[in-house]
Design a protein around this motif. Structure first.
Motif, PDB file in Angstrom:
ATOM      1  N   ASP A 185       0.809  -1.266  -0.032  1.00 40.49           N
ATOM      2  CA  ASP A 185       0.065   0.058  -0.009  1.00 40.49           C
ATOM      3  C   ASP A 185       0.696   1.287   0.039  1.00 40.49           C
ATOM      4  OD1 ASP A 185      -2.389  -1.182  -0.028  1.00 40.49           O
ATOM      5  OD2 ASP A 185      -1.976  -1.847   2.125  1.00 40.49           O
ATOM      6  N   LYS A 186       2.150   1.090   0.200  1.00 40.59           N
ATOM      7  CA  LYS A 186       3.034   2.195   0.172  1.00 40.59           C
ATOM      8  C   LYS A 186       2.663   3.209   1.177  1.00 40.59           C
ATOM      9  CE  LYS A 186       5.541   1.876  -4.057  1.00 40.59           C
ATOM     10  NZ  LYS A 186       6.104   2.586  -5.278  1.00 40.59           N
ATOM     11  N   LEU A 216       3.100  15.480  -9.707  1.00 43.48           N
ATOM     12  CA  LEU A 216       3.098  14.912  -8.290  1.00 43.48           C
ATOM     13  C   LEU A 216       4.154  14.045  -7.865  1.00 43.48           C
ATOM     14  CD1 LEU A 216       1.012  15.213  -5.905  1.00 43.48           C
ATOM     15  CD2 LEU A 216      -0.075  13.215  -6.862  1.00 43.48           C
ATOM     16  N   PHE A 217       5.113  14.678  -7.353  1.00 43.70           N
ATOM     17  CA  PHE A 217       6.405  13.690  -6.833  1.00 43.70           C
ATOM     18  C   PHE A 217       6.080  12.938  -5.888  1.00 43.70           C
ATOM     19  CE2 PHE A 217       9.961  15.659  -9.989  1.00 43.70           C
ATOM     20  CZ  PHE A 217       8.844  15.341 -11.149  1.00 43.70           C
ATOM     21  N   PHE A 261     -12.031  12.245  -2.102  1.00 44.63           N
ATOM     22  CA  PHE A 261     -11.591  12.751  -3.432  1.00 44.63           C
ATOM     23  C   PHE A 261     -10.198  12.770  -3.846  1.00 44.63           C
ATOM     24  CE2 PHE A 261     -16.047  14.064  -3.599  1.00 44.63           C
ATOM     25  CZ  PHE A 261     -16.532  13.357  -4.788  1.00 44.63           C
ATOM     26  N   THR A 262      -9.442  13.125  -2.643  1.00 43.50           N
ATOM     27  CA  THR A 262      -7.864  12.868  -2.707  1.00 43.50           C
ATOM     28  C   THR A 262      -7.432  11.449  -2.943  1.00 43.50           C
ATOM     29  OG1 THR A 262      -7.803  14.767  -1.308  1.00 43.50           O
ATOM     30  CG2 THR A 262      -5.960  13.195  -1.322  1.00 43.50           C
ATOM     31  N   VAL A 263      -8.105  10.484  -2.104  1.00 43.97           N
ATOM     32  CA  VAL A 263      -7.689   9.180  -2.587  1.00 43.97           C
ATOM     33  C   VAL A 263      -8.225   8.550  -3.759  1.00 43.97           C
ATOM     34  CG1 VAL A 263      -8.299   6.718  -1.718  1.00 43.97           C
ATOM     35  CG2 VAL A 263      -8.000   8.554  -0.054  1.00 43.97           C
ATOM     36  N   LYS A 264      -9.195   9.259  -4.389  1.00 40.49           N
ATOM     37  CA  LYS A 264      -9.758   8.856  -5.646  1.00 40.49           C
ATOM     38  C   LYS A 264      -8.839   9.419  -6.961  1.00 40.49           C
ATOM     39  CE  LYS A 264     -13.990   9.345  -8.436  1.00 40.49           C
ATOM     40  NZ  LYS A 264     -13.466   8.609  -9.588  1.00 40.49           N
ATOM     41  N   LEU A 265      -8.718  10.557  -6.682  1.00 41.17           N
ATOM     42  CA  LEU A 265      -7.501  11.096  -7.693  1.00 41.17           C
ATOM     43  C   LEU A 265      -6.282  10.539  -7.611  1.00 41.17           C
ATOM     44  CD1 LEU A 265      -7.793  14.970  -7.086  1.00 41.17           C
ATOM     45  CD2 LEU A 265      -8.099  13.792  -9.529  1.00 41.17           C
ATOM     46  N   LEU A 266      -5.654   9.587  -6.384  1.00 37.76           N
ATOM     47  CA  LEU A 266      -4.524   9.291  -6.424  1.00 37.76           C
ATOM     48  C   LEU A 266      -4.608   7.720  -7.202  1.00 37.76           C
ATOM     49  CD1 LEU A 266      -2.932  10.129  -2.812  1.00 37.76           C
ATOM     50  CD2 LEU A 266      -2.628  11.346  -5.001  1.00 37.76           C
ATOM     51  N   GLY A 277      -3.164   6.652 -11.185  1.00 35.83           N
ATOM     52  CA  GLY A 277      -2.197   5.706 -11.350  1.00 35.83           C
ATOM     53  C   GLY A 277      -0.890   6.109 -10.314  1.00 35.83           C
ATOM     54  N   TYR A 278      -0.882   7.267  -9.792  1.00 37.27           N
ATOM     55  CA  TYR A 278       0.160   7.801  -8.774  1.00 37.27           C
ATOM     56  C   TYR A 278       0.835   6.425  -8.050  1.00 37.27           C
ATOM     57  CZ  TYR A 278       2.497   9.759  -4.970  1.00 37.27           C
ATOM     58  OH  TYR A 278       3.389  10.081  -4.044  1.00 37.27           O
ATOM     59  N   ALA A 279       1.901   6.480  -8.521  1.00 35.82           N
ATOM     60  CA  ALA A 279       2.915   5.333  -7.942  1.00 35.82           C
ATOM     61  C   ALA A 279       3.526   5.613  -6.690  1.00 35.82           C
ATOM     62  CB  ALA A 279       3.629   4.898  -9.107  1.00 35.82           C
TER      63      ALA A 279
END
Ligand code: GLT
Ligand code: MN
Ligand code: MN
Length: 403
Positions: free
Chosen positions: A10-11, A242-243, A271-276, A280-282
């Motif tokens: 889950d990082k 988004l680094f 909505f933050t979690v949804k965007l991440l 595909g924010y890795a």
């Protein structure tokens, strides 16, 4: 993941300064003892985290001797090796020492600026020693209370020179860091330079190697500025910048509260979690928050568990939201498509321009259409409140009417 127990996949990451925070604030002393870095590593690993981050001085106190440094590094390394926890990000403390009272890279004193560069290079060495790949710049002291010193334009130029310098140092050493600027509007300075995600993105475009720089937006910081965190990270994602991300929570218009993720604005957290997740924010899901001052050691670990658990619950809700037939129908009704008009509008050509100019639009009808957002938002609220069971998503429903 049905019981929402995190795993390294889950990082989730925490800074040493987050769970290590002792409850000290400008008005009161510590309310709990801190933990050693190895203890934090072991405890985070036990809770299912992926990594840990640090400022140079979270790990090595200012003024430590070479022998003390070596011992600290050995103990920290042993804890990482034992647990498998990684160090994805490192940063520099350029704010605690009185030397930085008027800024580090933007101090009006050339000696302070040079010292800030020196301190950062050593901190980059330390981060690289532990495998950090992202380097964060939070310019907490980079700002002013009064502008009589007349350094506003100089400060931006000094800031730029320092970042350019450090990017080259990173490449020279083979560290190849990706740098993430973390904006904040104020506190501890009256006005901090590059106060918002948008400001940081604008500044990055002026650097010598803009591709090496992105942002590290923090939920609390955009919220303090009265801005929407999901909007800020959407812009960062859109720009490919988004680094890294600092997840926490905050009441608008207050001091930097660094609350447990989801503690205050559940819908914005959703909505933050949804965007991440959707984008595909890795990168790491980093929590830059701390337990309430009321808590003891047990409360600190309850806080850390809570941050991760809330993220996972919201991630589950995101999946549920995307599959919910009624929500999908409401979305479909909201987003009107028109293939012909989209073909005309998406790319410029003189023919397209002329066709659009000739087109008759029913302006009044466009204005009269109800969009169904009240209904859609209520469905979202009910889903978050847990009254839209999974069963309700299984059977497709009638398309909703908004009349
Ligand atoms: C400090 C600040 C945070 C930054 C950290 C990185 S330090 O705690 O409040 O927002 O992310 O320098
Ligand atoms: Mn903060
Ligand atoms: Mn932060």
């Amino acid at each position: 993941m049905t019981d929402y127990t995190p795993t390294p996949a889950d990082k989730f990451t925490f800074g040493l300064w987050t769970v290590g925070q002792t409850g000290r604030d400008p008005f009161g002393e510590a309310t709990r003892p801190g933990f050693s870095a190895p203890h934090i590593v072991r405890k985070l690993a036990e809770l299912g985290a992926y990594g840990v981050d640090f400022h140079d001085n979270d790990l090595i106190p200012l003024g430590a001797s070479a022998a003390q440094r070596d011992q600290i590094v050995r103990d920290f390394r042993a804890a990482l090796d034992d647990t498998g926890l990684v160090v994805p990000m490192a940063t520099t403390n350029l704010f605690t020492d009185p030397a930085f009272k008027d800024g580090a890279f933007t101090s009006a004193d050339a000696r302070v600026r040079a010292y800030a560069l020196q301190k950062t290079m050593y901190a980059m060495d330390l981060g690289a020693e532990f495998g950090a790949q992202t380097y964060v710049f939070w310019g907490g002291r980079e700002g002013t209370e009064v502008d009589g010193g007349g350094k506003l334009l100089d400060a931006l130029a000094w800031f730029r020179d320092s970042l350019n310098f450090l990017a080259q140092y990173s490449q020279d050493q083979g560290y190849n860091y990706r740098f993430a600027l973390e904006p904040k509007p104020n506190e501890p300075r009256g006005d901090i330079f590059l106060p918002t995600v948008g400001s940081a993105l604008g500044f990055i475009a002026t650097l010598e190697q803009p591709e090496l720089f992105g942002v590290n937006p923090e939920f609390a910081h955009e919220t303090m500025a009265g801005l929407s965190f999901p909007h800020a990270i959407a812009q960062a994602i859109d720009a490919g910048k988004l680094f890294h991300i600092d997840l926490n929570d905050q009441k608008m218009g207050r001091f930097d509260q660094d609350l447990r993720f989801g503690a205050e604005n559940l819908k914005a957290a959703f909505f933050t979690v949804k965007l991440l997740e959707d984008s595909g924010y890795a990168g790491p899901r980093h929590f830059d928050a701390h337990a309430l001052r009321t808590e003891d050691a047990e409360g600190v670990w309850a806080f850390a568990r809570g941050c991760m658990r809330t993220y996972l619950i919201l991630k589950d809700k995101v999946a549920q939201w995307s599959e919910d037939a009624e929500i999908r129908a409401a979305l479909e009704a909201y987003r009107v498509q028109d293939a012909e008009l989209e073909a005309l509008s998406r790319t410029y050509s003189s023919t397209n321009a002329q066709a659009l100019k000739n087109r008759a639009f029913d302006r009044v009808a466009l204005g009269q259409r109800g969009l169904g957002l009240e209904h859609l938002d209520q469905l979202t609220a009910e889903l978050l409140l847990g009254v839209r069971g999974k069963a309700s998503t299984a059977a497709p429903r009638q398309m909703v009417t908004t009349a």
